[in-house]
Design an enzyme around this catalytic site. Structure first.
Site, mmCIF file in Angstrom:
data_model
loop_
_atom_site.group_PDB
_atom_site.id
_atom_site.type_symbol
_atom_site.label_atom_id
_atom_site.label_comp_id
_atom_site.label_asym_id
_atom_site.label_seq_id
_atom_site.Cartn_x
_atom_site.Cartn_y
_atom_site.Cartn_z
ATOM 1 N N GLU A 179 0.799 -1.221 0.000
ATOM 2 C CA GLU A 179 0.000 0.000 0.000
ATOM 3 C C GLU A 179 0.839 1.282 0.000
ATOM 4 O O GLU A 179 0.687 2.125 0.887
ATOM 5 C CB GLU A 179 -0.978 -0.047 1.195
ATOM 6 C CG GLU A 179 -1.860 -1.292 1.113
ATOM 7 C CD GLU A 179 -2.797 -1.495 2.304
ATOM 8 O OE1 GLU A 179 -2.705 -0.732 3.270
ATOM 9 O OE2 GLU A 179 -3.619 -2.420 2.250
ATOM 10 N N ASN A 222 1.839 -4.596 -3.391
ATOM 11 C CA ASN A 222 0.431 -4.926 -3.178
ATOM 12 C C ASN A 222 -0.324 -3.650 -2.794
ATOM 13 O O ASN A 222 0.186 -2.847 -2.002
ATOM 14 C CB ASN A 222 0.388 -5.944 -2.016
ATOM 15 C CG ASN A 222 -0.971 -6.528 -1.758
ATOM 16 O OD1 ASN A 222 -1.607 -7.046 -2.668
ATOM 17 N ND2 ASN A 222 -1.415 -6.480 -0.499
ATOM 18 N N HIS A 258 -10.708 -5.513 -2.308
ATOM 19 C CA HIS A 258 -11.737 -5.392 -1.266
ATOM 20 C C HIS A 258 -12.894 -4.636 -1.895
ATOM 21 O O HIS A 258 -12.903 -3.404 -1.942
ATOM 22 C CB HIS A 258 -11.180 -4.642 -0.050
ATOM 23 C CG HIS A 258 -10.101 -5.402 0.656
ATOM 24 N ND1 HIS A 258 -10.366 -6.537 1.387
ATOM 25 C CD2 HIS A 258 -8.772 -5.208 0.732
ATOM 26 C CE1 HIS A 258 -9.237 -7.010 1.895
ATOM 27 N NE2 HIS A 258 -8.252 -6.226 1.497
ATOM 28 N N GLU A 286 -6.512 -10.215 -1.978
ATOM 29 C CA GLU A 286 -7.290 -10.088 -0.735
ATOM 30 C C GLU A 286 -8.784 -9.976 -1.046
ATOM 31 O O GLU A 286 -9.485 -9.121 -0.508
ATOM 32 C CB GLU A 286 -6.822 -8.851 0.062
ATOM 33 C CG GLU A 286 -5.334 -8.851 0.368
ATOM 34 C CD GLU A 286 -4.886 -7.678 1.237
ATOM 35 O OE1 GLU A 286 -5.743 -6.947 1.786
ATOM 36 O OE2 GLU A 286 -3.662 -7.498 1.381
ATOM 37 N N ASP A 288 -12.575 -9.805 -1.190
ATOM 38 C CA ASP A 288 -13.859 -9.919 -0.486
ATOM 39 C C ASP A 288 -14.822 -8.927 -1.109
ATOM 40 O O ASP A 288 -14.426 -8.049 -1.878
ATOM 41 C CB ASP A 288 -13.747 -9.793 1.045
ATOM 42 C CG ASP A 288 -12.969 -8.603 1.540
ATOM 43 O OD1 ASP A 288 -12.929 -7.567 0.839
ATOM 44 O OD2 ASP A 288 -12.402 -8.694 2.645
HETATM 45 O O1 9MR Z 1 -7.220 -8.372 8.287
HETATM 46 C C1 9MR Z 1 -6.235 -7.572 8.910
HETATM 47 C C2 9MR Z 1 -6.728 -7.112 10.262
HETATM 48 O O2 9MR Z 1 -6.825 -8.200 11.154
HETATM 49 C C3 9MR Z 1 -5.803 -6.062 10.841
HETATM 50 O O3 9MR Z 1 -6.387 -5.541 12.028
HETATM 51 C C4 9MR Z 1 -5.582 -4.981 9.834
HETATM 52 C C5 9MR Z 1 -4.638 -3.937 10.377
HETATM 53 O O4 9MR Z 1 -4.318 -2.969 9.460
HETATM 54 O O5 9MR Z 1 -5.057 -5.514 8.635
HETATM 55 C C6 9MR Z 1 -5.959 -6.387 8.020
HETATM 56 O O6 9MR Z 1 -5.442 -6.841 6.788
HETATM 57 C C7 9MR Z 1 -5.193 -5.828 5.829
HETATM 58 C C8 9MR Z 1 -3.993 -6.284 5.014
HETATM 59 O O7 9MR Z 1 -2.901 -6.566 5.851
HETATM 60 C C9 9MR Z 1 -3.596 -5.236 3.988
HETATM 61 N N1 9MR Z 1 -4.716 -4.865 3.157
HETATM 62 C C10 9MR Z 1 -5.958 -4.539 3.841
HETATM 63 C C11 9MR Z 1 -6.341 -5.648 4.829
HETATM 64 C C12 9MR Z 1 -7.679 -5.331 5.485
HETATM 65 O O8 9MR Z 1 -7.594 -4.143 6.218
#
Ligand code: 9MR
Length: 579
Positions: A179, A222, A258, A286, A288
């Site tokens: 990101e 990513n 997402h 990722e 959803d």
């Molecule tokens: O699913 C993850 C969640 O448990 C964490 O709290 C969060 C913290 O930033 O990150 C989530 O996963 C993220 C991923 O690492 C990067 N892309 C977005 C995902 C959803 O927020």
């Protein structure tokens, strides 16, 4: 259009009591998995009807892809969750366990226990692992931000080297940088950006450092909201071009995906394809698709259409290796914790039962044994964008191209058209607003170009043509050495070394030669080979595109032969003979 994944918001999105609910569901495990045989139908294999695969992983594998899932440490204690994760998927992404705050909470103090647990789970279920992630502004321990610029650089390199070395040989692909962009396509000015004085600088350094620690792992950048065309996606595209031109060993781009139900970008496939045309892998990392909860049946049907379309887009792109769903089920999903009132975003409900999306995705995967019919040149939105193919183009190194105007029209009035191009000869660029291609070519060769034109609604059309640049430059100043490294009855391996004997760098190369015998290349490394009869063209990989003056690079291949394995003796580089 998705606006924000909520990445970085909150340390743990699970609601209180989630663990208790999981405990109650554990006893349902066997019944749940047994019930996942819902996608009916048969497909033809070798002339005989065979039962269609009934799991996502089997369907994906039959289509030459993987189907992945994000698994968190908390999931490992839930038998129902692990049953689904272990049977339906063949790739695992640790949800949080390989992030910096877990792996190196204090400077130089590594903690691999949680990540190791996920790797062990994956290995014991014959699943591979996508490492997630090495460098990210979020889930970053405070000590990194308190360092000076030069200390940040050393800390980043030490973190990457420590983590990638620990998992060397166990990770299929790393999200090296996560990101890096703001929504408008500017770089996030985080601690890494500031320390290195730029985005491409820290990202290139991070990828090179990861490559040194595990040369076999695929290395990705990513991000989210880059799935369709737009400023953020264009910024990622430019970054990829810059890094590849610098010889950075970037392997792929992760499109997080997402999504919001009913809002899959219509330009998804064309957009991913333009990155693939750069020689990169493109993965859905990722997936959803969220909706207001409780979910309506019409939204669940729409989700089935959405998810199946995403999977079909991946199947239609040769360089899309697979799709990963973020979280195992709606019970584990990060969505409700970040977007209150929304959820139901995965293919399994809160009882780990398959939803309509599961069936639709399985059917999409099973349809993959027939060649994909859609191509990136068709329009995907309600509007049709027609791009007039300008036909084959030619030019000469060092001579300015007067300008090639790509023309396009839209079925709807009042649309603003945006032009982009992939595969252009080095030195040429396209005007995003007008579609005029101009510049001075710097490298000879034959370049497959795709121009994509997108309208305001996201509908797009493409035109593909070839641009041949001849002569000039240093690309004729080359030497090619062909060594047969082993030979056995009916087979051989060979190593080819290409040396730049000129005074200018070569950026992007294709080595051509003709086999005197009846050799057939079966697989190659460090180059992509195309063989027509006895004629072979070997094009650079993304990471060895640049050969500095006096430097060389090597590629190799394995092949078969029936009667004659005589070595080729004449070679060209970008169309010009070498010594
Ligand atoms: O699913 C993850 C969640 O448990 C964490 O709290 C969060 C913290 O930033 O990150 C989530 O996963 C993220 C991923 O690492 C990067 N892309 C977005 C995902 C959803 O927020």
């Amino acid at each position: 259009m998705d606006v924000d994944t909520g990445a970085g918001r909150g340390a743990d999105r699970r609601k209180p009591g989630a663990a208790d609910r999981r405990g109650l569901r554990a006893g349902l495990a066997v019944a749940t998995v047994a019930a996942i045989t819902t996608a009916a139908g048969a497909f033809v294999l070798g002339g005989q009807a065979a039962a269609a695969p009934t799991t996502l992983r089997a369907g994906a594998e039959a289509a030459g892809r993987y189907f992945g899932v994000a698994v968190g440490q908390g999931d490992l204690g839930n038998g129902t969750a692990t049953n689904v994760a272990g049977s339906q998927f063949d790739m695992v992404t640790p949800e949080n366990e390989m992030k910096w705050d877990t792996v190196e909470p204090n400077n130089g103090q590594f903690n691999f226990g949680p990540g190791d647990a996920i790797v062990n789970f994956a290995t014991s279920h014959n699943e591979r692992v996508r490492g997630h992630n090495l460098v990210w502004h979020s889930q970053l321990p405070g000590w990194v931000s308190s360092l000076s610029g030069s200390q940040v650089k050393s800390a980043m390199e030490a973190h990457i080297t420590g983590e990638v070395s620990h998992y060397k040989g166990k990770i299929y692909a790393w999200d090296v940088v996560n990101e890096p962009f703001n929504e408008d396509g500017s770089f996030r000015q985080d601690v890494f950006y500031n320390a290195f004085g730029g985005g491409a600088q820290y990202i290139g350094d991070a990828i090179r450092t990861a490559h040194a620690a595990d040369p076999d792992a695929k290395l990705y950048i990513n991000d989210y909201n880059i799935e369709g065309t737009g400023s953020k996606s264009n910024a990622m595209y430019s970054l990829a071009q810059t890094l590849l031109a610098q010889g950075v060993p970037l392997s792929g781009i992760g499109f997080e995906s997402h999504f919001i139900v009913g809002q899959i970008p219509s330009s998804l496939q064309a957009n991913m394809q333009r990155f693939a045309n750069l020689g990169l892998d493109v993965a859905i990392t990722e997936l959803d698709d969220r909706m207001p909860t409780p979910a309506s049946s019409s939204n669940l049907q729409q989700q089935a259409t959405d998810d199946a379309n995403v999977v079909k887009a991946c199947l239609a792109i040769a360089r899309c290796p697979g799709v990963t769903q973020w979280n195992i089920s709606d019970a584990d999903s990060w969505v409700p914790g970040t977007f209150p009132g929304q959820g139901a975003a995965t293919m399994f409900d809160t009882n780990y039962q398959p939803k309509p999306a599961f069936t639709a995705v399985l059917n999409a995967l099973n349809g993959a044994s027939v060649p994909p019919s859609s191509t990136s040149s068709s329009s995907q939105g309600a509007n049709t964008v027609t791009v007039t193919n300008p036909g084959s183009q030619s030019g000469t190194v060092g001579t300015a191209i007067a300008g090639v105007q790509v023309l396009a029209s839209d079925s709807a009035s009042g649309q603003t058209l945006t032009y982009s191009a992939s595969g252009l000869p080095a030195g040429l660029s396209i005007s995003g607003g007008s579609g005029l291609i101009s510049g001075t070519p710097t490298t000879a060769g034959t370049f497959p170009v795709t121009v994509t034109v997108t309208d305001t609604t996201g509908a797009s059309g493409t035109a593909a043509f070839t641009w041949t640049i001849s002569g000039g430059g240093s690309s004729g100043a080359c030497h090619v050495q062909y060594d047969k490294t082993s030979e056995w009855p009916g087979g051989f391996t060979a190593n080819v070394t290409v040396t730049n004997t000129g005074t200018n760098a070569i950026t992007g190369w294709t080595t051509g030669f003709t086999f005197p015998g009846d050799q057939k290349i079966t697989n190659a490394w460090n180059a992509t080979t195309t063989q027509t009869g006895q004629t072979v063209a070997a094009a650079n990989a993304p990471y060895n595109a640049t050969i500095a003056p006096g430097a060389n690079t090597s590629f190799g291949f394995q092949g078969t032969y029936a009667t004659n394995d005589t070595n080729p003796t004449a070679f060209t580089l970008n169309g010009t003979p070498c010594s």
